[in-house]
Scaffold this active site. Structure first.
Site, short mmCIF file in Angstrom:
data_model
loop_
_atom_site.label_atom_id
_atom_site.label_comp_id
_atom_site.label_asym_id
_atom_site.label_seq_id
_atom_site.Cartn_x
_atom_site.Cartn_y
_atom_site.Cartn_z
N ASP A 66 8.32 10.09 -8.02
CA ASP A 66 8.35 9.11 -6.94
C ASP A 66 9.75 8.54 -6.71
O ASP A 66 10.59 8.56 -7.60
CB ASP A 66 7.43 7.93 -7.27
CG ASP A 66 5.97 8.22 -7.04
OD1 ASP A 66 5.62 9.40 -6.80
OD2 ASP A 66 5.16 7.28 -7.12
N HIS A 117 5.90 8.49 0.57
CA HIS A 117 5.77 7.29 -0.26
C HIS A 117 6.26 6.04 0.49
O HIS A 117 6.85 5.16 -0.10
CB HIS A 117 6.58 7.52 -1.55
CG HIS A 117 6.27 6.60 -2.69
ND1 HIS A 117 4.99 6.28 -3.07
CD2 HIS A 117 7.10 5.95 -3.55
CE1 HIS A 117 5.04 5.48 -4.13
NE2 HIS A 117 6.31 5.24 -4.43
N HIS A 121 9.31 1.49 0.38
CA HIS A 121 8.62 1.13 -0.86
C HIS A 121 8.05 -0.29 -0.80
O HIS A 121 8.07 -1.03 -1.79
CB HIS A 121 9.53 1.29 -2.08
CG HIS A 121 8.78 1.56 -3.36
ND1 HIS A 121 8.27 0.55 -4.14
CD2 HIS A 121 8.45 2.72 -3.97
CE1 HIS A 121 7.67 1.08 -5.20
NE2 HIS A 121 7.75 2.40 -5.11
N HIS A 219 9.53 9.12 -12.17
CA HIS A 219 10.40 8.67 -11.08
C HIS A 219 11.72 9.43 -11.18
O HIS A 219 12.39 9.37 -12.21
CB HIS A 219 10.64 7.16 -11.15
CG HIS A 219 9.41 6.36 -10.85
ND1 HIS A 219 8.42 6.15 -11.77
CD2 HIS A 219 9.00 5.73 -9.69
CE1 HIS A 219 7.46 5.42 -11.21
NE2 HIS A 219 7.79 5.16 -9.96
#
Length: 258
Positions: A66, A117, A121, A219
């Site tokens: 991510d 995504h 964020h 990540h």
């Protein structure tokens, strides 16, 4: 019974595309198989958030990352994956994709799956429905522009992950109506917490032993993850785990399924 067998065979065909191409270096982990994930069949997956997950066998894992792309760390992660002939899925932040389109293109060229995504964020549970939809669509559009040179809110790969795993029923229903699969995770590396690469390796391998299989969340913006990943991939190889690469249905298979 015959009808039941036909249905099962169709389901298998719709989800398991083919074995991945063999790696030219036989001493590597490699990608064991490719799994085609149709959002119609699997609208929401990941045991940490939803009742269901992907149809993985024992010791099979899906590697997901991510928050990228971030050149200093994402480049190291891509190198580690390439060295073991492994393919992963990257859930990208739209503003980062817009800032580094060449890295997005590199990820796709190396066979990885580009997923979404949001744009910045944001915690979509803390904003209005309209602003949440804007974040989703703007993120997809930025990712698509970086990847294909065309801004569109219709994703090439209809895979999405909520920041912080914070969703709402209305947003989940919207994404399902748009045939976009929502990914949680079965377990994660907790790499948002500061720790050494060795500590992270011990944490994630311990969770892997406990779960036996699953969708793993990392990540690619974290230096400790980039430093740890070669050792983790080596651990998978030495302990007979298999990496599964997830991809969306092709345009022709989507048309047939309607």
């Amino acid at each position: 019974m015959i009808v039941f067998r036909i249905v099962i065979a169709a389901l298998i065909t719709s989800t398991v595309a083919a074995h991945a191409e063999s790696c030219p270096r036989p001493d590597t982990l490699g990608t064991a198989r490719v799994l085609t994930v149709d959002p119609k069949t699997y609208p929401r997956v990941g045991k940490q958030s939803f009742p269901d997950t992907l149809p993985l066998g024992d010791r099979e894992v899906v590697l997901t990352f991510d928050d990228g792309p971030n050149p200093p760390t994402t480049s190291k992660i891509l190198a580690a994956l390439a060295s073991e002939c492994v393919r992963a899925t990257f859930f990208m932040i739209g503003q980062s994709a817009a800032a580094h389109p060449q890295l997005v293109k590199r990820m796709a060229a190396e066979g990885h799956t580009i997923a979404h995504h949001t744009f910045a964020h944001a915690d979509l549970k803390k904003v209005s429905f309209e602003k949440a939809v804007e974040q989703i669509d703007r993120g997809i559009s930025a990712d698509e522009m970086a990847l294909n040179g065309k801004a569109t809110s219709v994703p090439t790969t209809p895979f999405f992950r909520f920041p912080y795993f914070e969703s709402t029923p209305a947003l989940l229903d919207l994404l399902q109506s748009r045939r976009i699969a929502v990914f949680g995770a079965d377990f994660w590396a907790s790499d948002w917490n500061p720790m050494t690469p060795q500590q992270q390796l011990e944490l994630v391998t311990g969770r892997l032993k406990a779960n036996g299989k699953g969708i793993i969340l990392f990540h690619d913006t974290k230096g400790q993850t980039a430093a740890m990943l070669p050792d983790f991939l080596r651990y998978l190889r030495n302990n007979n785990y298999k990496v599964v690469h997830i991809v969306p249905p092709t345009a022709s298979s989507r048309a047939i399924s309607h």
